[in-house]
Design a protein around this motif. Structure first.
Motif, short mmCIF file in Angstrom:
data_model
loop_
_atom_site.label_atom_id
_atom_site.label_comp_id
_atom_site.label_asym_id
_atom_site.label_seq_id
_atom_site.Cartn_x
_atom_site.Cartn_y
_atom_site.Cartn_z
N THR A 323 0.84 -1.21 0.00
CA THR A 323 0.00 0.00 0.00
C THR A 323 0.87 1.25 0.00
OG1 THR A 323 -1.67 -1.21 1.25
CG2 THR A 323 -1.86 1.19 1.25
N GLU A 324 1.89 1.26 0.85
CA GLU A 324 2.75 2.45 0.93
C GLU A 324 3.63 2.59 -0.31
OE1 GLU A 324 2.39 5.02 2.94
OE2 GLU A 324 0.73 3.90 3.81
N GLU A 325 3.97 1.48 -0.94
CA GLU A 325 4.75 1.58 -2.20
C GLU A 325 3.92 2.27 -3.28
OE1 GLU A 325 6.37 -2.32 -2.94
OE2 GLU A 325 7.89 -1.99 -1.38
N LYS A 326 2.62 1.95 -3.33
CA LYS A 326 1.73 2.61 -4.30
C LYS A 326 1.70 4.12 -4.04
CE LYS A 326 -2.16 -0.45 -4.67
NZ LYS A 326 -3.62 -0.52 -4.72
N TYR A 327 1.59 4.50 -2.76
CA TYR A 327 1.55 5.93 -2.43
C TYR A 327 2.87 6.63 -2.75
CZ TYR A 327 -3.06 5.95 -0.27
OH TYR A 327 -4.40 5.88 -0.06
N LYS A 328 3.96 5.91 -2.55
CA LYS A 328 5.28 6.49 -2.80
C LYS A 328 5.40 6.89 -4.28
CE LYS A 328 9.90 5.61 -1.06
NZ LYS A 328 10.80 4.55 -0.62
N GLU A 329 4.90 6.02 -5.16
CA GLU A 329 4.92 6.33 -6.61
C GLU A 329 4.13 7.59 -6.92
OE1 GLU A 329 3.47 3.11 -9.10
OE2 GLU A 329 4.78 1.71 -8.03
#
Ligand code: NAD
Ligand code: TDX
Length: 332
Positions: A323-329
């Motif tokens: 989930t946080e990887e998606k937000y990081k992008e």
């Protein structure tokens, strides 16, 4: 009513509704119909197996959804792609599930002459200015902003057309922002709670002045049950609990309840097209169906929700990194 089909019943609001019905209507059989996307989780409805079954399938699958509707008395339709941020980057699943999927359900309830209650959102009405005394009512014109809200608006319009043109026994509810247990950690409140639990700072989009009208998911469930049992066919009801709060206040309250410094959050990139304010006037539901929300103490509801995420790390932890990887992008 004896047998109900709950689409999206393994998601956040659907599974809370299933638990609510399991408790409140002990003679009902419930069939959950869910594709188990990233947002659906079998664990959300575990322990109810004596009266709840799960069918893993897509609402766009004409044969599967048709057979499921044929073997039940009514359908409560929660299944949807539900997250605005996802819809801005990958809109196709929203068009497919929210519009085509609702179309499949409507064609099937029409064929089998079954009752349907369609779950929707206040976002179909667009947004309000911060200082506008007005709230959304069932007469507010549709004016959705995002791919998510426009596909929900499209699904509502299909339901209205099928009710008027074909006499489908439909009702619709448009509810404000829900919070409570089992909410996916991509959403605002659980994202902030789990960021703090992981030792990071909450993330506020833009200025944080945006207002959401919070309702506990238990109150959404009781509103839906009232409409399912007592609602007038063809009508739309708005569900809300006068819970307007701006995002900055919510983040500060979460920090305070978790024993942190109130200013210990960070501002991140804003969401494109970010709706400013939502506010629901639920007087039709209150006056015509005698519905009243019970969980209106937001601070204590939030404290209970924080406790649930603290005690259920095994439920959310496997989803956190992705989930946080998606937000990081997205820089958010
Ligand atoms: P969620 O994303 O947590 O759950 C959606 C569920 O639908 C998941 O279990 C998923 O697996 C299932 N699903 C998705 N696509 C499917 C498909 N093609 N076929 C079968 N199942 C599929 O969403 P939520 O927050 O629980 O929202 C549920 C409903 O309530 C949605 O219709 C949403 O628009 C509406 N709503 C949500 C809110 C809110 O604050 N979350 C407020 C008002 C209305
Ligand atoms: O990290 C964040 N920081 C932040 O400031 C996230 C994830 C969100 N936000 C803001 C954006 C919104 O103003 O918080 C507010 C709430 O955001 P979301 O939880 O994404 O909800 P929202 O976009 O308001 O939509 C929700 O309510 C209506 C549901 O996701 C929809 O399914 C429902 O229809």
């Amino acid at each position: 009513m004896q047998k109900i089909l709950v689409t999206g019943g393994a998601g956040f609001i659907g599974s809370n509704f299933v638990r609510y019905i399991y408790r409140e209507r002990p003679n009902w059989q419930i069939e959950v119909y869910d594709k188990l996307t990233y947002a659906g989780n079998k664990a959300n409805i575990s322990g109810l197996e004596d009266r709840v079954t799960l069918t893993v399938a897509d609402i766009c699958d004409e044969q599967e959804i048709g057979a499921a509707i044929a073997r039940n008395d009514a359908v409560v339709h929660f299944a949807a792609e539900s997250h605005n941020d996802n819809s801005l980057h990958h809109p196709w699943p929203f068009v497919k599930t929210n519009i085509v999927g609702t179309f499949r359900i409507l064609e099937s309830v029409r064929k089998h002459n079954k009752r349907i209650h369609h779950i929707s959102t206040d976002e179909v009405y667009g947004d309000l200015e911060l200082d506008d005394p007005a709230k959304f009512t069932p007469d507010t014109p549709y004016n959705p902003s995002s791919p998510y809200s426009s596909t929900k608006a499209g699904s509502d319009l299909l339901v209205r057309a099928w009710a008027r043109s074909f006499g489908v026994k439909a009702t619709i509810s448009n509810c404000s922002n829900n919070y409570g247990p089992y909410q996916h950690i991509e959403k605002f409140i659980p994202r902030q709670i789990t960021e703090i639990l992981e030792g990071r700072k909450p993330k506020l989009y833009g200025s944080g002045e945006n207002v959401r009208d919070w309702i506990h998911t238990e109150d959404h469930s009781s509103g839906v049950l009232s409409i399912l049992e007592k609602g007038k066919i063809g009508e739309t009801y708005l569900i809300g609990a006068n819970g307007e709060e701006n995002n900055k206040n919510v983040v500060e309250l979460i920090l305070e309840l978790m024993g942190k410094n109130k200013s210990d959050y960070e501002h991140v990139n804003d969401r494109p097209g970010h709706d400013l304010r939502y506010a629901i006037d639920a007087s039709k539901l209150m006056n015509e169906l005698n519905w009243l929300p019970k969980y209106t103490d937001f601070k204590s509801g939030l404290a209970d929700t924080i406790k649930w995420y603290e005690e259920n790390e095994a439920w959310w932890k496997p989803e956190k990194q992705a989930t946080e990887e998606k937000y990081k992008e997205l820089g958010r």
